[in-house]
Scaffold this motif. Structure first.
Motif, short mmCIF file in Angstrom:
data_model
loop_
_atom_site.label_atom_id
_atom_site.label_comp_id
_atom_site.label_asym_id
_atom_site.label_seq_id
_atom_site.Cartn_x
_atom_site.Cartn_y
_atom_site.Cartn_z
N PRO A 125 48.98 36.79 34.98
CA PRO A 125 49.22 37.78 35.82
C PRO A 125 48.36 39.45 34.52
CG PRO A 125 50.52 37.18 36.30
CD PRO A 125 50.88 36.38 34.73
N LEU A 126 48.89 39.33 33.00
CA LEU A 126 48.22 40.60 32.28
C LEU A 126 47.79 39.86 32.02
CD1 LEU A 126 51.11 40.95 30.35
CD2 LEU A 126 50.20 42.80 31.92
N TRP A 127 46.64 38.89 31.72
CA TRP A 127 45.10 38.26 31.39
C TRP A 127 44.31 38.41 32.49
CZ3 TRP A 127 43.73 35.05 27.37
CH2 TRP A 127 42.27 34.36 27.44
N LYS A 128 45.02 37.59 33.82
CA LYS A 128 43.95 38.49 34.95
C LYS A 128 43.84 39.82 35.49
CE LYS A 128 44.22 36.95 40.17
NZ LYS A 128 44.88 37.17 40.76
N VAL A 129 44.79 40.96 35.03
CA VAL A 129 43.78 42.29 34.91
C VAL A 129 43.38 42.70 34.34
CG1 VAL A 129 44.79 44.20 34.14
CG2 VAL A 129 46.48 43.00 36.53
N LEU A 130 43.38 42.24 32.70
CA LEU A 130 42.38 42.25 31.99
C LEU A 130 40.87 41.99 32.50
CD1 LEU A 130 44.18 42.31 28.45
CD2 LEU A 130 43.61 44.35 29.34
N ALA A 131 41.25 39.87 32.48
CA ALA A 131 40.12 40.32 32.44
C ALA A 131 38.90 40.25 33.99
CB ALA A 131 40.45 38.10 32.93
N GLU A 132 39.51 40.21 34.64
CA GLU A 132 38.64 41.06 36.24
C GLU A 132 38.50 42.83 35.47
OE1 GLU A 132 41.76 41.40 39.00
OE2 GLU A 132 41.13 39.59 39.76
N HIS A 133 39.01 43.66 35.21
CA HIS A 133 39.01 44.76 34.47
C HIS A 133 37.80 44.76 33.69
CE1 HIS A 133 39.09 49.05 33.31
NE2 HIS A 133 38.59 48.55 31.61
N PHE A 134 37.58 44.05 32.53
CA PHE A 134 36.47 43.62 31.75
C PHE A 134 36.04 43.53 31.84
CE2 PHE A 134 39.97 45.23 28.61
CZ PHE A 134 39.38 46.44 28.13
N SER A 135 35.22 42.51 33.12
CA SER A 135 34.46 41.45 33.88
C SER A 135 33.68 42.63 34.69
CB SER A 135 34.71 40.29 34.72
OG SER A 135 35.61 40.93 35.78
N MET A 136 34.03 43.66 35.50
CA MET A 136 33.28 44.90 36.05
C MET A 136 32.20 45.51 35.44
SD MET A 136 36.24 46.43 38.44
CE MET A 136 37.00 47.26 37.44
N PRO A 137 31.08 45.59 36.01
CA PRO A 137 29.99 46.46 35.61
C PRO A 137 31.24 47.98 35.17
CG PRO A 137 29.92 45.20 36.59
CD PRO A 137 30.36 44.94 37.25
N GLY A 138 30.30 48.44 33.43
CA GLY A 138 30.67 49.70 33.30
C GLY A 138 32.48 50.01 33.31
N ALA A 139 32.47 49.39 32.87
CA ALA A 139 34.37 48.65 32.48
C ALA A 139 35.31 49.77 32.08
CB ALA A 139 35.49 47.61 32.59
N SER A 140 35.19 50.96 32.14
CA SER A 140 36.59 51.40 31.70
C SER A 140 36.91 50.83 30.06
CB SER A 140 37.81 52.65 31.82
OG SER A 140 38.41 52.95 30.55
N ALA A 141 36.00 51.45 28.49
CA ALA A 141 37.70 50.39 27.77
C ALA A 141 38.33 51.47 27.23
CB ALA A 141 36.25 51.79 26.31
N GLY A 142 38.84 52.53 27.94
CA GLY A 142 40.34 52.51 27.99
C GLY A 142 41.78 51.12 28.48
N GLY A 143 40.30 50.40 28.89
CA GLY A 143 41.03 49.38 29.87
C GLY A 143 41.46 49.53 31.08
N PRO A 144 42.78 48.60 31.85
CA PRO A 144 43.28 48.57 33.02
C PRO A 144 44.14 50.12 32.93
CG PRO A 144 43.29 45.96 31.81
CD PRO A 144 42.68 46.80 30.73
N THR A 145 44.66 50.52 34.30
CA THR A 145 44.80 51.93 34.46
C THR A 145 46.65 51.23 33.91
OG1 THR A 145 45.86 51.10 36.67
CG2 THR A 145 43.56 52.73 36.06
N SER A 146 47.18 52.17 33.99
CA SER A 146 48.81 52.10 33.16
C SER A 146 49.54 51.74 34.81
CB SER A 146 49.97 53.63 32.74
OG SER A 146 49.62 54.42 34.21
N THR A 147 48.87 51.92 36.22
CA THR A 147 49.45 51.10 37.28
C THR A 147 49.16 49.94 37.49
OG1 THR A 147 49.46 53.11 38.42
CG2 THR A 147 49.60 51.54 39.58
N GLU A 148 48.30 49.09 36.90
CA GLU A 148 47.58 47.87 37.25
C GLU A 148 48.42 46.77 35.67
OE1 GLU A 148 43.36 48.36 38.49
OE2 GLU A 148 43.48 49.24 36.13
N ILE A 149 48.94 47.67 34.62
CA ILE A 149 49.57 46.98 33.55
C ILE A 149 50.63 47.17 34.22
CG2 ILE A 149 50.36 47.13 31.33
CD1 ILE A 149 47.16 46.31 31.52
N ARG A 150 51.17 47.70 35.39
CA ARG A 150 52.91 47.45 34.76
C ARG A 150 52.84 46.99 37.01
NH1 ARG A 150 53.09 52.07 35.63
NH2 ARG A 150 53.41 52.89 38.09
N GLU A 151 52.05 46.57 36.87
CA GLU A 151 52.31 46.36 38.35
C GLU A 151 52.22 44.83 37.87
OE1 GLU A 151 49.12 47.09 40.68
OE2 GLU A 151 50.23 48.96 41.96
N ALA A 152 51.23 44.20 37.14
CA ALA A 152 51.18 42.56 36.19
C ALA A 152 52.45 43.08 35.79
CB ALA A 152 49.94 42.90 35.72
#
Length: 329
Positions: A125-152
Motif C-alpha cells: 500500500p505504501l508503494w501504491k501511494v507513492l506510485a500513484e502520487h508521482f504518476s500524476m502531472p505536476g505531482a508535488s516534489a514533497g510526495g504524498p500528504t502525511s494523511t495519505e502516508i498514515r492511511e497507507a
C-alpha cells in the motif's frame, strides 16, 4: 520491494576469477559440457549455466527450469493480473492457495520475526501511494500528504496476515502483499532443487538472485563480482562462493522521483524511504534468505545488522557506500 525490479542498479555477475563483470564462458571439464540459458523472471534478466556430460539431458533440465520459473511467476508475479498474489491483493483473501505461496509466506514470517518487523511484505500500500502520487502531472516534489502516508501505514503489518494450507487472508480491507523482496530468491532455490534432482553437481543460477551449486568445474570456489554503480567508478568487490547464494539491495535500485527522495526501500513503521548510496550484499545458504535479509538490512543500522548476523549464524554481510567503500557492518 514493489512491482519493479529493485536491484538492476548493481552488476552482480559470476566470474571465473577476480572480479570480471561480464558473463564468462567457463571452462568445462573434459567429460562435461557447459550449457547456458538466458531469459526473464519477475521482470529481471536471468541466466543459468550447468555442466553435464550429456548435452541433450542438460537441455532437458533447462526446459524443466524454464517451465518451473513460468509456473512460479503465475503465483508470485505482480506483473500478471491472474497470478495468485494479484488475486489475493484484489480480493483480500485466497482459498486453497498454492502450497508454494504458503511456504514463502512462512519464510517471510521468519524474516519478519528475526528483523523485528523490518522485513514486511505488506508495504505494497505504501508503494501504491507513492506510485500513484508521482504518476500524476505536476505531482508535488514533497510526495504524498502525511494523511495519505498514515492511511497507507494503517494497512501495513505482517501480523495482520493469516495463512495456512486452506486460506490466506488479510486482516483489513485494502491490504496488499509484494513478494518482490524474496520471490526471486525463492525461485532461484527451486531451480537449484530441480538441477540437484537431475544430477547436476556444478552450476551457477541467476534468476534475479545468484546461487551456486557446488564449486567450479576446476574445484575452486565460484567468484562473484559485485559492482555498486551508486558509488564513484562503480566500486567493485569479489565474493567467493561454494554452495551458497548472494543478493544485493540499495536505495539506488529505484526511486519514484528524480531527486531520489522516495525510493523502493520503504520503512514499514514510518513509511519513509531509505535514501543515500549505501548498498547491502548478503551471502547465505539459500537465495530466499539472502534476498530477504539484503532487503531488511538496507533499513537497519550496522548494530542491528550485527545482532541478526550473530543470531542467525549462517549469513555474511558486506556494506558499501561512497565514503567508506566495501566493509563489514
Amino acid at each position: 520491494m514493489g512491482t519493479m525490479n529493485r536491484r538492476r542498479f548493481i552488476s552482480i555477475t559470476a566470474a571465473a576469477a577476480g572480479c570480471g563483470l561480464a558473463w564468462p564462458a567457463f571452462a568445462a571439464t573434459p567429460l562435461q559440457e557447459a550449457v547456458s540459458w538466458r531469459g526473464q523472471a519477475l521482470g529481471a534478466p536471468t541466466s543459468l549455466v550447468i555442466y553435464h556430460q550429456d548435452p541433450v539431458a542438460a537441455e532437458r533440465l533447462l526446459r524443466q527450469v524454464r517451465s518451473e520459473v513460468d509456473r512460479l511467476e503465475q503465483i508470485f508475479s505482480l506483473y500478471r493480473p491472474g497470478s495468485a498474489i494479484s488475486q489475493l491483493n484484489r480480493l483480500g483473501a485466497l482459498a486453497m492457495p498454492p502450497s508454494e505461496l504458503v511456504a514463502l509466506l512462512e519464510t517471510c514470517r521468519k524474516a519478519w520475526e528475526v528483523t523485528g518487523g523490518v522485513f514486511d511484505p505488506t508495504v505494497q500500500p505504501l508503494w501504491k501511494v507513492l506510485a500513484e502520487h508521482f504518476s500524476m502531472p505536476g505531482a508535488s516534489a514533497g510526495g504524498p500528504t502525511s494523511t495519505e502516508i498514515r492511511e497507507a501505514l494503517d494497512l501495513v503489518g505482517f501480523d495482520k496476515v493469516s495463512f495456512d494450507q486452506s486460506r490466506v487472508a488479510f486482516g483489513r480491507p485494502g491490504m496488499a502483499l509484494t513478494l518482490n523482496g524474496i520471490a526471486q530468491g525463492y525461485i532461484t532455490d527451486r531451480a537449484v532443487e530441480l538441477l540437484r534432482r537431475g544430477g547436476i553437481e556444478k552450476s551457477i543460477v541467476d534468476l534475479g538472485e545468484i546461487r551456486v551449486l557446488g564449486s567450479k568445474p576446476d574445484g575452486g570456489p565460484w567468484q562473484v563480482g559485485i559492482r555498486d554503480v551508486a558509488t564513484p567508478a562503480g566500486r567493485a568487490a569479489a565474493i567467493e562462493l561454494v554452495d551458497k547464494a548472494v543478493a544485493t539491495s540499495s536505495a539506488a535500485g529505484f526511486s519514484f522521483d528524480a531527486a531520489g527522495r522516495f525510493t523502493h526501500l520503504l520503512n514499514p513503521r514510518t513509511g519513509a524511504s531509505v535514501t543515500g548510496d549505501r548498498s547491502v550484499t548478503v551471502t547465505a545458504r539459500d537465495a530466499a534468505k539472502a534476498d530477504a535479509f539484503s532487503t531488511a538490512f538496507s533499513l537497519m543500522s550496522s548494530e542491528d545488522i550485527r545482532a541478526v548476523v550473530k543470531r542467525e549464524g549462517d549469513i555474511d554481510v558486506m556494506l558499501s557506500d561512497s565514503r567508506d567503500g566495501w566493509r563489514t557492518p
